[in-house]
Design a protein around this motif. Structure first.
Motif, PDB file in Angstrom:
ATOM      1  N   LYS A  65       8.061  68.896 105.339  1.00  0.00           N
ATOM      2  CA  LYS A  65       8.785  69.149 104.517  1.00  0.00           C
ATOM      3  C   LYS A  65      10.104  69.788 104.708  1.00  0.00           C
ATOM      4  CE  LYS A  65       8.111  71.112  99.732  1.00  0.00           C
ATOM      5  NZ  LYS A  65       7.221  71.824  98.812  1.00  0.00           N
ATOM      6  N   LYS A  66      11.285  69.290 104.355  1.00  0.00           N
ATOM      7  CA  LYS A  66      12.458  69.823 104.973  1.00  0.00           C
ATOM      8  C   LYS A  66      13.301  70.101 103.702  1.00  0.00           C
ATOM      9  CE  LYS A  66      11.610  68.501 109.092  1.00  0.00           C
ATOM     10  NZ  LYS A  66      11.611  69.506 110.207  1.00  0.00           N
ATOM     11  N   GLY A  67      13.637  71.218 103.449  1.00  0.00           N
ATOM     12  CA  GLY A  67      14.581  71.944 102.457  1.00  0.00           C
ATOM     13  C   GLY A  67      13.909  73.064 101.983  1.00  0.00           C
ATOM     14  N   THR A  68      14.617  73.637 101.078  1.00  0.00           N
ATOM     15  CA  THR A  68      13.991  74.878 100.284  1.00  0.00           C
ATOM     16  C   THR A  68      13.482  74.885  99.110  1.00  0.00           C
ATOM     17  OG1 THR A  68      16.301  75.165  98.890  1.00  0.00           O
ATOM     18  CG2 THR A  68      16.197  76.227 101.363  1.00  0.00           C
ATOM     19  N   LYS A  69      12.477  75.559  98.734  1.00  0.00           N
ATOM     20  CA  LYS A  69      11.476  75.621  97.936  1.00  0.00           C
ATOM     21  C   LYS A  69      12.337  75.368  96.500  1.00  0.00           C
ATOM     22  CE  LYS A  69       7.128  77.682  96.293  1.00  0.00           C
ATOM     23  NZ  LYS A  69       6.328  78.765  96.458  1.00  0.00           N
ATOM     24  N   ASN A  70      11.638  74.840  95.374  1.00  0.00           N
ATOM     25  CA  ASN A  70      12.503  74.650  94.304  1.00  0.00           C
ATOM     26  C   ASN A  70      14.011  74.004  94.384  1.00  0.00           C
ATOM     27  OD1 ASN A  70      10.145  75.648  93.152  1.00  0.00           O
ATOM     28  ND2 ASN A  70      10.817  77.733  93.152  1.00  0.00           N
ATOM     29  N   SER A  71      14.078  73.333  95.536  1.00  0.00           N
ATOM     30  CA  SER A  71      15.363  72.445  95.442  1.00  0.00           C
ATOM     31  C   SER A  71      15.009  71.027  95.216  1.00  0.00           C
ATOM     32  CB  SER A  71      15.717  72.802  96.838  1.00  0.00           C
ATOM     33  OG  SER A  71      17.079  72.051  97.135  1.00  0.00           O
ATOM     34  N   LYS A  72      16.151  70.367  94.718  1.00  0.00           N
ATOM     35  CA  LYS A  72      15.970  69.039  94.365  1.00  0.00           C
ATOM     36  C   LYS A  72      16.459  68.329  95.783  1.00  0.00           C
ATOM     37  CE  LYS A  72      17.002  68.757  89.505  1.00  0.00           C
ATOM     38  NZ  LYS A  72      17.523  67.964  88.532  1.00  0.00           N
ATOM     39  N   SER A  73      16.692  69.114  96.771  1.00  0.00           N
ATOM     40  CA  SER A  73      17.309  68.239  98.028  1.00  0.00           C
ATOM     41  C   SER A  73      16.141  68.447  98.943  1.00  0.00           C
ATOM     42  CB  SER A  73      18.460  68.961  98.440  1.00  0.00           C
ATOM     43  OG  SER A  73      18.260  70.216  99.014  1.00  0.00           O
ATOM     44  N   ILE A  74      14.833  68.574  98.693  1.00  0.00           N
ATOM     45  CA  ILE A  74      13.643  68.296  99.694  1.00  0.00           C
ATOM     46  C   ILE A  74      13.386  67.040 100.125  1.00  0.00           C
ATOM     47  CG2 ILE A  74      11.287  68.723  99.784  1.00  0.00           C
ATOM     48  CD1 ILE A  74      11.282  70.989  97.912  1.00  0.00           C
ATOM     49  N   MET A  75      13.367  67.002 101.544  1.00  0.00           N
ATOM     50  CA  MET A  75      13.131  65.526 102.162  1.00  0.00           C
ATOM     51  C   MET A  75      11.793  65.803 102.683  1.00  0.00           C
ATOM     52  SD  MET A  75      15.787  63.969 101.032  1.00  0.00           S
ATOM     53  CE  MET A  75      16.089  62.502 102.146  1.00  0.00           C
ATOM     54  N   TYR A  76      11.228  64.649 103.350  1.00  0.00           N
ATOM     55  CA  TYR A  76      10.130  64.653 103.818  1.00  0.00           C
ATOM     56  C   TYR A  76      10.200  63.707 105.123  1.00  0.00           C
ATOM     57  CZ  TYR A  76       8.015  66.814  99.658  1.00  0.00           C
ATOM     58  OH  TYR A  76       7.847  67.372  98.540  1.00  0.00           O
ATOM     59  N   GLN A  77       9.881  64.128 106.184  1.00  0.00           N
ATOM     60  CA  GLN A  77       9.914  63.282 107.508  1.00  0.00           C
ATOM     61  C   GLN A  77       8.300  63.222 108.149  1.00  0.00           C
ATOM     62  OE1 GLN A  77      11.932  65.859 110.397  1.00  0.00           O
ATOM     63  NE2 GLN A  77      12.830  64.235 110.921  1.00  0.00           N
ATOM     64  N   LYS A  78       8.200  62.095 108.730  1.00  0.00           N
ATOM     65  CA  LYS A  78       7.082  61.953 109.424  1.00  0.00           C
ATOM     66  C   LYS A  78       6.657  62.809 110.361  1.00  0.00           C
ATOM     67  CE  LYS A  78       7.335  57.028 108.185  1.00  0.00           C
ATOM     68  NZ  LYS A  78       7.704  55.653 108.523  1.00  0.00           N
ATOM     69  N   SER A  79       5.725  63.325 110.947  1.00  0.00           N
ATOM     70  CA  SER A  79       5.250  64.448 111.877  1.00  0.00           C
ATOM     71  C   SER A  79       4.881  63.287 112.916  1.00  0.00           C
ATOM     72  CB  SER A  79       4.562  65.226 111.403  1.00  0.00           C
ATOM     73  OG  SER A  79       3.275  64.558 111.367  1.00  0.00           O
ATOM     74  N   GLU A  80       4.456  63.954 114.131  1.00  0.00           N
ATOM     75  CA  GLU A  80       3.858  63.271 115.286  1.00  0.00           C
ATOM     76  C   GLU A  80       2.530  62.907 114.827  1.00  0.00           C
ATOM     77  OE1 GLU A  80       5.274  62.364 118.170  1.00  0.00           O
ATOM     78  OE2 GLU A  80       7.170  62.872 117.414  1.00  0.00           O
ATOM     79  N   LEU A  81       1.782  63.680 114.150  1.00  0.00           N
ATOM     80  CA  LEU A  81       0.367  63.554 113.764  1.00  0.00           C
ATOM     81  C   LEU A  81       0.400  62.257 113.018  1.00  0.00           C
ATOM     82  CD1 LEU A  81      -2.518  64.436 113.880  1.00  0.00           C
ATOM     83  CD2 LEU A  81      -2.127  65.775 111.956  1.00  0.00           C
ATOM     84  N   PHE A  82       1.427  61.973 112.078  1.00  0.00           N
ATOM     85  CA  PHE A  82       1.375  60.787 111.322  1.00  0.00           C
ATOM     86  C   PHE A  82       1.141  59.542 112.278  1.00  0.00           C
ATOM     87  CE2 PHE A  82       3.765  57.320 109.567  1.00  0.00           C
ATOM     88  CZ  PHE A  82       3.368  57.331 108.330  1.00  0.00           C
ATOM     89  N   PHE A  83       1.826  59.613 113.349  1.00  0.00           N
ATOM     90  CA  PHE A  83       1.819  58.203 114.280  1.00  0.00           C
ATOM     91  C   PHE A  83       0.616  58.140 115.009  1.00  0.00           C
ATOM     92  CE2 PHE A  83       6.305  59.314 113.762  1.00  0.00           C
ATOM     93  CZ  PHE A  83       6.753  58.112 113.019  1.00  0.00           C
TER      94      PHE A  83
END
Length: 179
Positions: A65-83
């Motif tokens: 999870k990238k971004g600040t809490k309660n922000s509309k600009s939160i982005m999600y990124q795949k982790s190494e574990l995802f792969f």
């Protein structure tokens, strides 16, 4: 050591396994999910479902999870574990759905919703561009306010960039739906 495994909805799996689908928001995933589904979903229920799935993947360390809490600009990124994870695809009936009588009717409805969302985003983009242009004019008139106006200008430009990204995504989904 065997790969960890996790159950996931077929449509969500298809979307997030796409190598180009990374650094996404809940809204982007929801839009792609709704566009891909062969069944209609109550938008609010679908949003809750997608959010729960994202939260579950974050909790298991598959998404960051990238971004600040309660922000509309939160982005999600795949982790190494995802792969390194094996995804066990579940049938689509596991998700709360209501069947549609015909696929073309759903596609038509989805296209209308996407076109409306596109128009809204385009209006928002024009507003944001006008806002940033006005900050530049104000800076020329009031150079003593440089620090304040510059930060507002940069925020407006950042917003314009996000809106451009949203417009591009919507147009991409629209072109896919129209095929």
């Amino acid at each position: 050591m065997s790969k960890p495994s996790i159950k996931i909805n077929a449509q969500l799996n298809s979307i997030i396994q796409d190598e180009n689908f990374d650094n996404f928001s809940v809204t982007q995933l929801l839009d792609s999910y709704l566009a891909m589904c062969a069944v209609t979903k109550e938008p609010n229920e679908a949003r809750k479902y997608v959010y729960r799935q994202i939260h579950r993947l974050v909790k298991k360390g598959l998404l960051l999870k990238k971004g600040t809490k309660n922000s509309k600009s939160i982005m999600y990124q795949k982790s190494e574990l995802f792969f390194d994870t094996k995804f066990l695809v579940q049938s689509t009936t596991a998700a709360p759905v209501s069947q549609v009588t015909s696929a073309p009717a759903y596609a038509s409805d989805a296209i209308k919703q996407l076109e409306e969302r596109l128009k809204e985003s385009e209006v928002d983009l024009l507003t944001s561009i006008g806002e940033s242009e006005e900050y530049m004019r104000l800076y020329q008139s009031f150079p003593e306010m440089k620090a304040h106006l510059e930060s507002l200008y940069l925020l407006a430009r950042e917003n314009s960039s996000k809106l451009l990204g949203q417009i591009k995504a919507i147009k991409s989904v629209l072109s896919h739906q129209r095929k």
